[in-house]
Design a protein around this motif. Structure first.
Motif, PDB file in Angstrom:
ATOM      1  N   UNK A 108       0.833  -1.209   0.000  1.00 20.66           N
ATOM      2  CA  UNK A 108       0.000   0.000   0.000  1.00 20.66           C
ATOM      3  C   UNK A 108       0.864   1.255   0.000  1.00 20.66           C
ATOM      4  N   UNK A 109       1.975   1.232   0.738  1.00 16.77           N
ATOM      5  CA  UNK A 109       2.910   2.361   0.761  1.00 16.77           C
ATOM      6  C   UNK A 109       3.466   2.619  -0.632  1.00 16.77           C
ATOM      7  N   UNK A 110       3.865   1.566  -1.327  1.00 16.36           N
ATOM      8  CA  UNK A 110       4.371   1.723  -2.693  1.00 16.36           C
ATOM      9  C   UNK A 110       3.310   2.317  -3.614  1.00 16.36           C
ATOM     10  N   UNK A 111       2.069   1.870  -3.456  1.00 15.29           N
ATOM     11  CA  UNK A 111       1.003   2.365  -4.316  1.00 15.29           C
ATOM     12  C   UNK A 111       0.743   3.853  -4.061  1.00 15.29           C
ATOM     13  N   UNK A 112       0.646   4.233  -2.774  1.00 11.56           N
ATOM     14  CA  UNK A 112       0.328   5.625  -2.438  1.00 11.56           C
ATOM     15  C   UNK A 112       1.486   6.567  -2.743  1.00 11.56           C
ATOM     16  N   UNK A 113       2.702   6.177  -2.342  1.00  4.96           N
ATOM     17  CA  UNK A 113       3.837   7.087  -2.409  1.00  4.96           C
ATOM     18  C   UNK A 113       4.531   7.092  -3.767  1.00  4.96           C
ATOM     19  N   UNK A 114       4.441   5.963  -4.490  1.00  5.40           N
ATOM     20  CA  UNK A 114       5.228   5.865  -5.721  1.00  5.40           C
ATOM     21  C   UNK A 114       4.456   5.367  -6.937  1.00  5.40           C
ATOM     22  N   UNK A 115       3.166   5.096  -6.768  1.00  2.46           N
ATOM     23  CA  UNK A 115       2.375   4.651  -7.910  1.00  2.46           C
ATOM     24  C   UNK A 115       2.779   3.297  -8.441  1.00  2.46           C
ATOM     25  N   UNK A 116       3.337   2.449  -7.575  1.00  5.94           N
ATOM     26  CA  UNK A 116       3.818   1.128  -7.982  1.00  5.94           C
ATOM     27  C   UNK A 116       2.904   0.057  -7.411  1.00  5.94           C
ATOM     28  N   UNK A 117       2.454  -0.857  -8.255  1.00  7.74           N
ATOM     29  CA  UNK A 117       1.599  -1.960  -7.824  1.00  7.74           C
ATOM     30  C   UNK A 117       2.452  -3.206  -7.571  1.00  7.74           C
ATOM     31  N   UNK A 118       2.300  -3.795  -6.386  1.00  3.49           N
ATOM     32  CA  UNK A 118       3.057  -4.985  -6.010  1.00  3.49           C
ATOM     33  C   UNK A 118       2.128  -6.050  -5.443  1.00  3.49           C
ATOM     34  N   UNK A 119       2.444  -7.301  -5.694  1.00  8.03           N
ATOM     35  CA  UNK A 119       1.742  -8.418  -5.075  1.00  8.03           C
ATOM     36  C   UNK A 119       2.450  -8.741  -3.767  1.00  8.03           C
ATOM     37  N   UNK A 120       1.797  -8.541  -2.623  1.00  7.39           N
ATOM     38  CA  UNK A 120       2.468  -8.784  -1.335  1.00  7.39           C
ATOM     39  C   UNK A 120       2.989 -10.204  -1.174  1.00  7.39           C
ATOM     40  N   UNK A 121       2.345 -11.177  -1.823  1.00  3.15           N
ATOM     41  CA  UNK A 121       2.736 -12.572  -1.648  1.00  3.15           C
ATOM     42  C   UNK A 121       3.964 -12.950  -2.475  1.00  3.15           C
ATOM     43  N   UNK A 122       4.140 -12.329  -3.621  1.00  3.42           N
ATOM     44  CA  UNK A 122       5.207 -12.773  -4.522  1.00  3.42           C
ATOM     45  C   UNK A 122       6.293 -11.729  -4.774  1.00  3.42           C
ATOM     46  N   UNK A 123       6.041 -10.470  -4.440  1.00  5.92           N
ATOM     47  CA  UNK A 123       6.987  -9.411  -4.792  1.00  5.92           C
ATOM     48  C   UNK A 123       7.519  -8.639  -3.591  1.00  5.92           C
ATOM     49  N   UNK A 124       7.295  -9.151  -2.388  1.00  7.96           N
ATOM     50  CA  UNK A 124       7.767  -8.489  -1.180  1.00  7.96           C
ATOM     51  C   UNK A 124       8.296  -9.507  -0.170  1.00  7.96           C
ATOM     52  N   UNK A 125       9.323  -9.105   0.548  1.00  8.74           N
ATOM     53  CA  UNK A 125       9.912  -9.927   1.604  1.00  8.74           C
ATOM     54  C   UNK A 125      10.335  -9.022   2.746  1.00  8.74           C
ATOM     55  N   UNK A 126       9.909  -9.317   3.959  1.00  5.44           N
ATOM     56  CA  UNK A 126      10.342  -8.568   5.141  1.00  5.44           C
ATOM     57  C   UNK A 126      11.742  -9.025   5.540  1.00  5.44           C
ATOM     58  N   UNK A 127      12.606  -8.054   5.840  1.00  5.67           N
ATOM     59  CA  UNK A 127      13.974  -8.368   6.280  1.00  5.67           C
ATOM     60  C   UNK A 127      14.336  -7.500   7.478  1.00  5.67           C
ATOM     61  N   UNK A 128      15.351  -7.943   8.200  1.00  5.20           N
ATOM     62  CA  UNK A 128      15.776  -7.222   9.408  1.00  5.20           C
ATOM     63  C   UNK A 128      16.688  -6.053   9.049  1.00  5.20           C
ATOM     64  N   UNK A 284      10.562 -13.377  -9.549  1.00  4.57           N
ATOM     65  CA  UNK A 284      11.530 -14.476  -9.657  1.00  4.57           C
ATOM     66  C   UNK A 284      12.732 -14.202  -8.758  1.00  4.57           C
ATOM     67  N   UNK A 285      13.216 -12.962  -8.773  1.00  4.83           N
ATOM     68  CA  UNK A 285      14.337 -12.591  -7.908  1.00  4.83           C
ATOM     69  C   UNK A 285      13.946 -12.677  -6.440  1.00  4.83           C
ATOM     70  N   UNK A 286      12.780 -12.142  -6.109  1.00  4.11           N
ATOM     71  CA  UNK A 286      12.332 -12.159  -4.716  1.00  4.11           C
ATOM     72  C   UNK A 286      12.161 -13.589  -4.225  1.00  4.11           C
ATOM     73  N   UNK A 287      11.664 -14.472  -5.085  1.00  4.87           N
ATOM     74  CA  UNK A 287      11.488 -15.870  -4.681  1.00  4.87           C
ATOM     75  C   UNK A 287      12.836 -16.521  -4.378  1.00  4.87           C
ATOM     76  N   UNK A 288      13.853 -16.236  -5.175  1.00  8.31           N
ATOM     77  CA  UNK A 288      15.187 -16.790  -4.929  1.00  8.31           C
ATOM     78  C   UNK A 288      15.774 -16.228  -3.641  1.00  8.31           C
ATOM     79  N   UNK A 289      15.548 -14.940  -3.389  1.00  2.15           N
ATOM     80  CA  UNK A 289      16.039 -14.304  -2.161  1.00  2.15           C
ATOM     81  C   UNK A 289      15.335 -14.900  -0.946  1.00  2.15           C
TER      82      UNK A 289
END
Length: 417
Positions: A108-128, A284-289
């Motif tokens: 949602x932050x990406x959509x509001x702040x940068x106009x970018x649509x992302x699938x939370x399940x396949x295109x995002x990963x939480x990291x420390x 594909x990159x996010x899945x490998x990471x």
């Protein structure tokens, strides 16, 4: 019968000291992996040690060498962390990729702040934190001998993570005249043909440079033409000094095909000690990471994910306050350094100022001189790679009164130099 009483060939008899098992020629240092032996020193840790020694010796030091936020997060974020710490659900392990609510908040932050649509399940990963993300991306992509390209001067971890992956680092020169953005057209084609990964970082640490859409578009076109990946370290998202906010690489048409971007909660919300962030981009990159992350990295603390969720879902007004604060601090420091006869390069975002050292002066020597003659700690530009020689980096993470005092001290010391 006890184990020490056994007298099998090659093993000690009863009462023999275990240390006698070690051959006299055995050298433990030879057991250290090559990747560990070749890791460069951490300039931030070394800088901390220099300051600590000076303070122990009784010197009064204003420490402008750190990138450690000097304030506190917004109250609503702290309140959520406190609430979450009492939630029984947060006593358990979190999902490997991050809590779904956090990943949705990042999308949602990406959509509001940068106009970018992302699938939370396949295109995002939480990291420390973004630093963990840097290491994960390098290890996911870089095989021994692979080439990593980065504009110089550069954040030192890019070199360190490349060394851990046993890759090679190539720095593209930048200069003040061109706003510390590299001329991508001037890079020898052989570099692009060898490149496996291009690391970008805007707003930039240490120079304060900010990328424009044309620069990102050119980088994406090169990545597609020469078949390399782009990692954009967006740790200072929202921390811009200009009217327009810093842009995301993922806003660039086609970037999602060849890129990942790292974001950090640390700088936007002043929670560096909590260690939270996320990786976004090509699925594909996010899945490998993700696969590497699941085997090598600790999960993000559950309470940090909950606090990060409310922060990302907020109106980002608190981030705007920080950006204005740092811009004012930069202007204060630049004016003070001008009075001292020193030149601070223009900055457009981030947490640092980049200053040219006096003509004919070595940046490391100047750093040492500032510490002991002016009582001001900075980092030498060459700590950020060879293209940083001749500069020093100063942190904006001190109140204006301390920045004023630092400039005054440097001005007085310059009179006797």
């Amino acid at each position: 019968m006890s184990e020490t009483a056994l007298n099998v060939e090659g093993t000690p008899g009863a009462g023999q000291a275990p240390e006698n098992l070690i051959d006299g020629d055995f050298q433990l240092d030879r057991m250290i992996a090559t990747r560990a032996q070749r890791i460069p020193g951490n300039p931030f840790a070394m800088g901390d040690a220099r300051v600590a020694r000076a303070v122990t010796n009784g010197e009064d030091v204003i420490d402008l060498s750190k990138g450690n936020p000097d304030g506190q997060p917004p109250d609503f974020m702290v309140d959520e962390a406190v609430r979450a710490s009492h939630d029984p659900a947060d006593f358990r392990y979190t999902a490997f990729n991050g809590k779904p609510a956090f990943l949705q908040a990042a999308a949602s932050w990406y959509r509001r702040e940068h106009g970018v649509e992302l699938d939370p399940k396949t295109q995002l990963l939480a990291v420390s934190g973004a630093s963990v993300g840097i290491g994960l991306v390098a290890l996911t992509l870089i095989d021994p001998g692979d080439l990593v390209v980065v504009p110089g001067p550069y954040y030192p971890q890019y070199e360190g993570s490349t060394a851990v992956a046993q890759g090679r680092l190539h720095a593209l020169p930048t200069d003040e005249e061109h706003g510390f953005l590299p001329d991508l057209d001037a890079v020898d084609e052989s570099v692009w043909r060898e490149a496996k990964l291009l690391i970008l970082n805007y707003p930039n640490n240490p120079t304060g440079a900010v990328a424009n859409p044309e620069f990102f578009a050119k980088a994406v076109a090169l990545a597609k033409r020469y078949h390399f990946i782009i990692m954009h370290d967006f740790a200072y998202a929202g921390i811009g000094f200009d009217d327009a906010a810093p842009i995301s690489l993922l806003e660039t048409p086609g970037a999602m095909d060849v890129s990942v971007e790292l974001c950090s909660l640390s700088k936007m919300y002043m929670v560096a000690g909590w260690r939270g962030g996320f990786i976004a981009g090509n699925s594909v990159l996010v899945d490998a990471i993700k696969a590497l992350n699941q085997q090598t990295t600790l999960l993000v603390t559950s309470t940090v994910l909950d606090a990060g969720t409310v922060a990302l879902n907020s109106d980002q007004a608190s981030v705007g306050v920080l950006a204005a604060r740092y811009r004012k601090r930069f202007e204060t420091l630049k004016a003070g350094m001008a009075q001292a006869g020193l030149h601070l390069c223009d900055a457009h975002g981030g947490l640092f100022a980049w200053m040219r050292v006096p003509t004919g002066t070595n940046d490391r020597d100047f750093t040492t001189w500032l510490l002991h003659s002016a009582g001001v700690a900075v980092l030498a530009g060459s700590d950020f790679g060879p293209t940083g020689e001749g500069f020093v980096r100063l942190s904006l993470l001190k109140p204006e009164s301390e920045l004023d005092e630092a400039a005054r001290r440097i001005g007085e010391a310059m009179k006797t130099r």
